[in-house]
Scaffold this active site. Structure first.
Site, short mmCIF file in Angstrom:
data_model
loop_
_atom_site.label_atom_id
_atom_site.label_comp_id
_atom_site.label_asym_id
_atom_site.label_seq_id
_atom_site.Cartn_x
_atom_site.Cartn_y
_atom_site.Cartn_z
N ASP A 110 81.96 28.39 85.38
CA ASP A 110 82.11 29.89 85.33
C ASP A 110 83.51 30.14 85.58
OD1 ASP A 110 79.26 29.81 84.86
OD2 ASP A 110 78.82 29.91 87.20
N1 URA Z 1 76.75 25.85 87.96
C1 URA Z 1 77.10 26.93 87.89
O1 URA Z 1 76.22 27.85 88.65
N2 URA Z 1 78.29 27.53 87.84
C2 URA Z 1 78.98 26.73 87.21
O2 URA Z 1 80.32 26.88 86.96
C3 URA Z 1 78.78 25.04 87.21
C4 URA Z 1 77.42 24.77 87.52
#
Ligand code: URA
Length: 237
Positions: free
Chosen positions: A106
């Site tokens: 993310d």
């Molecule tokens: N899980 C999440 O919620 N976000 C990420 O970036 C990676 C794993």
């Protein structure tokens, strides 16, 4: 080992269009294994080939395998909309080679991100059938409790998943800090699992993929490095 003309070799390494690469060679800006070569049709074995372009050495690499220490506020998507893309952290030469992130983090997640221009490698690494454990440090809004850890280990139901998702391992590392290991790579998985278990993930960092630990690579945020064979072998489940 394959024999290729020098203009094709340069283009394959991301130095630009074929036309541009030919001009570089004809201008005398390219050396091969230490000797200037101004004939773009000259052919070379690509194994152990060292090019020098504008006085910078470049070892021929059929494919690129990179590790990036992703900072927050960079997007992994091909068409970033709200933040700069992670590709902007790499040399422009790599965009010419269509380097892409392997899976996604993310925009606000930091940590280890693999990148490559090898399609089958990207596909294999991102496949849901490949159970490579990924280690995350999740900061939580509410204090971590034994019940939360137990719930994440037992499995939590996410609304669009057919079965509950379990953490492979989960340990409390601080009052508001969890270390969680996941085998799957579902969309926003850590954040959604924490939310389903009644907490909230306020910050997330990925420290390891398979046996490859970010710390061992010694990368500061925003830095990247090439991954060599022994490091890639650590990604095998
Ligand atoms: N899980 C999440 O919620 N976000 C990420 O970036 C990676 C794993």
């Amino acid at each position: 080992m394959s024999k290729l003309s020098l203009d094709r070799i340069l283009q394959s390494q991301g130095f630009g269009t074929r036309k541009y690469c030919r001009a570089l060679i004809e201008d005398g800006d390219v050396s091969v294994n230490g000797a200037v070569e101004d004939n773009y049709k000259a052919t070379f074995d690509t194994g152990d080939l060292v090019l020098t372009v504008f006085d910078e050495e470049w070892r021929y690499r059929e494919h690129l395998y990179l590790a990036l220490h992703k900072p927050a506020n960079f997007e992994c998507s091909r068409k970033p909309s709200h933040h700069p893309g992670v590709l902007t952290l790499l040399p422009e030469q790599f965009s010419w080679r269509e380097v892409q992130p392997v899976g996604r983090l993310d925009h606000d997640t930091t940590g280890l991100l693999l990148m490559s221009d090898d399609g089958p490698f990207i596909h294999a690494q991102s496949s849901p059938k490949r159970h490579v454990p990924k280690v995350y440090q999740a900061s939580t809004a509410e204090p971590v409790t034994e019940a939360l850890v137990a719930q994440l280990l037992a499995g939590v139901q996410l609304h669009d998943e057919p079965a509950p998702l379990k953490a492979l391992s989960c340990m409390q590392r601080g009052e508001h800090l969890l270390e969680i290991v996941l085998e799957q790579g579902k969309y926003h998985q850590v954040k959604r699992m924490l939310a389903a278990a009644g907490n909230h993930c306020s910050a997330l960092h990925r420290s390891q993929i398979g046996g490859l630990a970010l710390e061992a690579l010694g990368l500061a945020e925003g830095e990247w490095c090439f991954l060599e064979k022994d490091q890639l072998d650590l990604l095998v489940p």
